[in-house]
Scaffold this motif. Structure first.
Motif, mmCIF file in Angstrom:
data_model
loop_
_atom_site.group_PDB
_atom_site.id
_atom_site.type_symbol
_atom_site.label_atom_id
_atom_site.label_comp_id
_atom_site.label_asym_id
_atom_site.label_seq_id
_atom_site.Cartn_x
_atom_site.Cartn_y
_atom_site.Cartn_z
ATOM 1 N N GLU A 79 -19.708 12.861 -12.274
ATOM 2 C CA GLU A 79 -19.856 14.132 -11.556
ATOM 3 C C GLU A 79 -18.516 14.851 -11.413
ATOM 4 O O GLU A 79 -18.438 16.069 -11.560
ATOM 5 N N ARG A 80 -17.462 14.096 -11.139
ATOM 6 C CA ARG A 80 -16.134 14.710 -10.998
ATOM 7 C C ARG A 80 -15.707 15.369 -12.306
ATOM 8 O O ARG A 80 -15.184 16.483 -12.315
ATOM 9 N N LEU A 81 -15.906 14.692 -13.419
ATOM 10 C CA LEU A 81 -15.522 15.263 -14.712
ATOM 11 C C LEU A 81 -16.407 16.449 -15.073
ATOM 12 O O LEU A 81 -15.921 17.462 -15.582
ATOM 13 N N LYS A 82 -17.685 16.324 -14.821
ATOM 14 C CA LYS A 82 -18.625 17.394 -15.146
ATOM 15 C C LYS A 82 -18.282 18.687 -14.413
ATOM 16 O O LYS A 82 -18.378 19.772 -14.969
ATOM 17 N N HIS A 83 -17.837 18.557 -13.153
ATOM 18 C CA HIS A 83 -17.571 19.732 -12.327
ATOM 19 C C HIS A 83 -16.090 20.092 -12.221
ATOM 20 O O HIS A 83 -15.742 21.076 -11.584
ATOM 21 N N GLY A 84 -15.213 19.300 -12.855
ATOM 22 C CA GLY A 84 -13.781 19.584 -12.791
ATOM 23 C C GLY A 84 -13.179 19.277 -11.430
ATOM 24 O O GLY A 84 -12.154 19.846 -11.065
ATOM 25 N N TRP A 85 -13.838 18.393 -10.683
ATOM 26 C CA TRP A 85 -13.334 18.031 -9.360
ATOM 27 C C TRP A 85 -12.129 17.106 -9.487
ATOM 28 O O TRP A 85 -11.971 16.404 -10.476
ATOM 29 N N SER A 86 -11.296 17.090 -8.469
ATOM 30 C CA SER A 86 -10.108 16.240 -8.470
ATOM 31 C C SER A 86 -10.503 14.756 -8.430
ATOM 32 O O SER A 86 -11.606 14.401 -8.022
ATOM 33 N N LEU A 87 -9.579 13.909 -8.888
ATOM 34 C CA LEU A 87 -9.808 12.467 -8.920
ATOM 35 C C LEU A 87 -9.057 11.777 -7.790
ATOM 36 O O LEU A 87 -7.986 12.226 -7.383
ATOM 37 N N ASN A 88 -9.632 10.675 -7.302
ATOM 38 C CA ASN A 88 -8.894 9.814 -6.380
ATOM 39 C C ASN A 88 -7.785 9.133 -7.161
ATOM 40 O O ASN A 88 -7.966 8.777 -8.331
ATOM 41 N N LYS A 89 -6.670 8.915 -6.523
ATOM 42 C CA LYS A 89 -5.591 8.159 -7.135
ATOM 43 C C LYS A 89 -5.919 6.669 -6.998
ATOM 44 O O LYS A 89 -6.258 6.215 -5.916
ATOM 45 N N TYR A 90 -5.835 5.936 -8.088
ATOM 46 C CA TYR A 90 -6.125 4.504 -8.006
ATOM 47 C C TYR A 90 -4.965 3.769 -7.355
ATOM 48 O O TYR A 90 -3.840 4.264 -7.315
ATOM 49 N N LYS A 91 -5.258 2.603 -6.823
ATOM 50 C CA LYS A 91 -4.262 1.803 -6.107
ATOM 51 C C LYS A 91 -3.952 0.555 -6.933
ATOM 52 O O LYS A 91 -4.554 -0.494 -6.750
ATOM 53 N N ARG A 92 -3.017 0.689 -7.852
ATOM 54 C CA ARG A 92 -2.682 -0.397 -8.771
ATOM 55 C C ARG A 92 -2.302 -1.693 -8.049
ATOM 56 O O ARG A 92 -2.593 -2.781 -8.512
ATOM 57 N N GLU A 93 -1.666 -1.564 -6.885
ATOM 58 C CA GLU A 93 -1.217 -2.760 -6.166
ATOM 59 C C GLU A 93 -2.378 -3.640 -5.705
ATOM 60 O O GLU A 93 -2.182 -4.808 -5.361
ATOM 61 N N PHE A 94 -3.609 -3.103 -5.723
ATOM 62 C CA PHE A 94 -4.766 -3.896 -5.318
ATOM 63 C C PHE A 94 -5.587 -4.409 -6.507
ATOM 64 O O PHE A 94 -6.598 -5.075 -6.318
ATOM 65 N N PHE A 95 -5.176 -4.091 -7.730
ATOM 66 C CA PHE A 95 -5.906 -4.595 -8.899
ATOM 67 C C PHE A 95 -5.878 -6.116 -8.902
ATOM 68 O O PHE A 95 -4.867 -6.733 -8.584
ATOM 69 N N TYR A 96 -6.967 -6.711 -9.304
ATOM 70 C CA TYR A 96 -7.109 -8.172 -9.422
ATOM 71 C C TYR A 96 -7.018 -8.873 -8.075
ATOM 72 O O TYR A 96 -6.710 -10.055 -8.011
ATOM 73 N N ALA A 97 -7.290 -8.168 -7.006
ATOM 74 C CA ALA A 97 -7.315 -8.777 -5.679
ATOM 75 C C ALA A 97 -8.721 -9.320 -5.414
ATOM 76 O O ALA A 97 -9.661 -9.049 -6.156
ATOM 77 N N THR A 98 -8.865 -10.058 -4.371
ATOM 78 C CA THR A 98 -10.168 -10.652 -4.049
ATOM 79 C C THR A 98 -10.876 -9.929 -2.906
ATOM 80 O O THR A 98 -11.915 -10.374 -2.461
ATOM 81 N N ARG A 99 -10.291 -8.813 -2.461
ATOM 82 C CA ARG A 99 -10.891 -8.057 -1.363
ATOM 83 C C ARG A 99 -11.464 -6.747 -1.872
ATOM 84 O O ARG A 99 -11.223 -6.346 -3.001
ATOM 85 N N ALA A 100 -12.208 -6.080 -1.000
ATOM 86 C CA ALA A 100 -12.808 -4.794 -1.360
ATOM 87 C C ALA A 100 -11.779 -3.676 -1.431
ATOM 88 O O ALA A 100 -11.986 -2.682 -2.136
ATOM 89 N N VAL A 101 -10.656 -3.825 -0.743
ATOM 90 C CA VAL A 101 -9.628 -2.783 -0.728
ATOM 91 C C VAL A 101 -9.151 -2.510 -2.154
ATOM 92 O O VAL A 101 -8.774 -3.411 -2.880
ATOM 93 N N GLY A 102 -9.207 -1.249 -2.535
ATOM 94 C CA GLY A 102 -8.775 -0.875 -3.869
ATOM 95 C C GLY A 102 -9.869 -0.947 -4.921
ATOM 96 O O GLY A 102 -9.650 -0.580 -6.068
ATOM 97 N N TYR A 103 -11.053 -1.404 -4.529
ATOM 98 C CA TYR A 103 -12.186 -1.452 -5.469
ATOM 99 C C TYR A 103 -13.389 -0.677 -4.953
ATOM 100 O O TYR A 103 -13.947 0.143 -5.658
ATOM 101 N N THR A 104 -13.817 -0.964 -3.758
ATOM 102 C CA THR A 104 -15.041 -0.331 -3.260
ATOM 103 C C THR A 104 -14.805 0.585 -2.068
ATOM 104 O O THR A 104 -15.759 1.055 -1.466
ATOM 105 N N ASP A 105 -13.564 0.848 -1.729
ATOM 106 C CA ASP A 105 -13.286 1.660 -0.544
ATOM 107 C C ASP A 105 -12.843 3.092 -0.872
ATOM 108 O O ASP A 105 -12.432 3.828 0.010
ATOM 109 N N TYR A 106 -12.930 3.505 -2.118
ATOM 110 C CA TYR A 106 -12.543 4.867 -2.479
ATOM 111 C C TYR A 106 -13.630 5.849 -2.052
ATOM 112 O O TYR A 106 -14.817 5.566 -2.189
ATOM 113 N N PRO A 107 -13.233 7.028 -1.576
ATOM 114 C CA PRO A 107 -14.239 8.006 -1.135
ATOM 115 C C PRO A 107 -14.887 8.730 -2.315
ATOM 116 O O PRO A 107 -14.275 8.905 -3.368
#
Length: 105
Positions: free
Chosen positions: A61-89
Motif C-alpha cells: 500500500e505504501r508503494l502503491k500510494h507513494g507513502w513514506s516508509l518506516n525506517k528499519y531498526k538494524r540493531e534489532f535484526f536477528y533478535a528474539t523479541r518483537a522489538v524491531g519486527y512486529t512493532d512498526y506502525p
C-alpha cells in the motif's frame, strides 16, 4: 566504441544464464524503493525486499500510494523479541516518524 559491461554492479551475466526463466533480484530496494518498478519493468525481474518489508508490513500500500516508509531498526535484526519486527506502525498521514521514499535509511 564498444561498451564495456559493468560486471561489478550488473546482473546481466546471470540473466543471460537464466534466460527465459524467472529471475529474482534483491538488494538496495529498501533504500531506493522507487527503483523496484524500474528494475522490474526494464529487466523482467521479480523483486525481493527484506528490510523494507520488515519495517513496513503495509509495504504494498505504501508503494502503491507513494507513502513514506518506516525506517528499519538494524540493531534489532536477528533478535528474539518483537522489538524491531512486529512493532512498526502502519501508515498514518498524521504521523511524522516515517521517512520519505526518497531518503536513505
Amino acid at each position: 566504441m564498444k561498451k564495456v559491461p559493468d560486471l561489478v554492479n550488473s546482473l546481466d551475466l546471470f540473466r543471460k544464464i537464466w534466460q527465459g526463466r524467472s529471475f529474482i533480484s534483491a538488494g538496495g530496494y529498501s533504500t531506493k524503493p522507487e527503483s523496484m518498478a524500474d528494475v522490474a519493468e526494464n529487466t523482467g525481474n521479480l523483486i525481493a525486499v527484506g528490510r523494507a518489508y520488515i519495517a513496513n508490513l503495509d509495504l504494498v500500500e505504501r508503494l502503491k500510494h507513494g507513502w513514506s516508509l518506516n525506517k528499519y531498526k538494524r540493531e534489532f535484526f536477528y533478535a528474539t523479541r518483537a522489538v524491531g519486527y512486529t512493532d512498526y506502525p502502519f501508515y498514518d498521514a498524521k504521523d511524522t516518524t516515517t521517512i520519505s521514499n526518497n531518503q536513505s535509511q
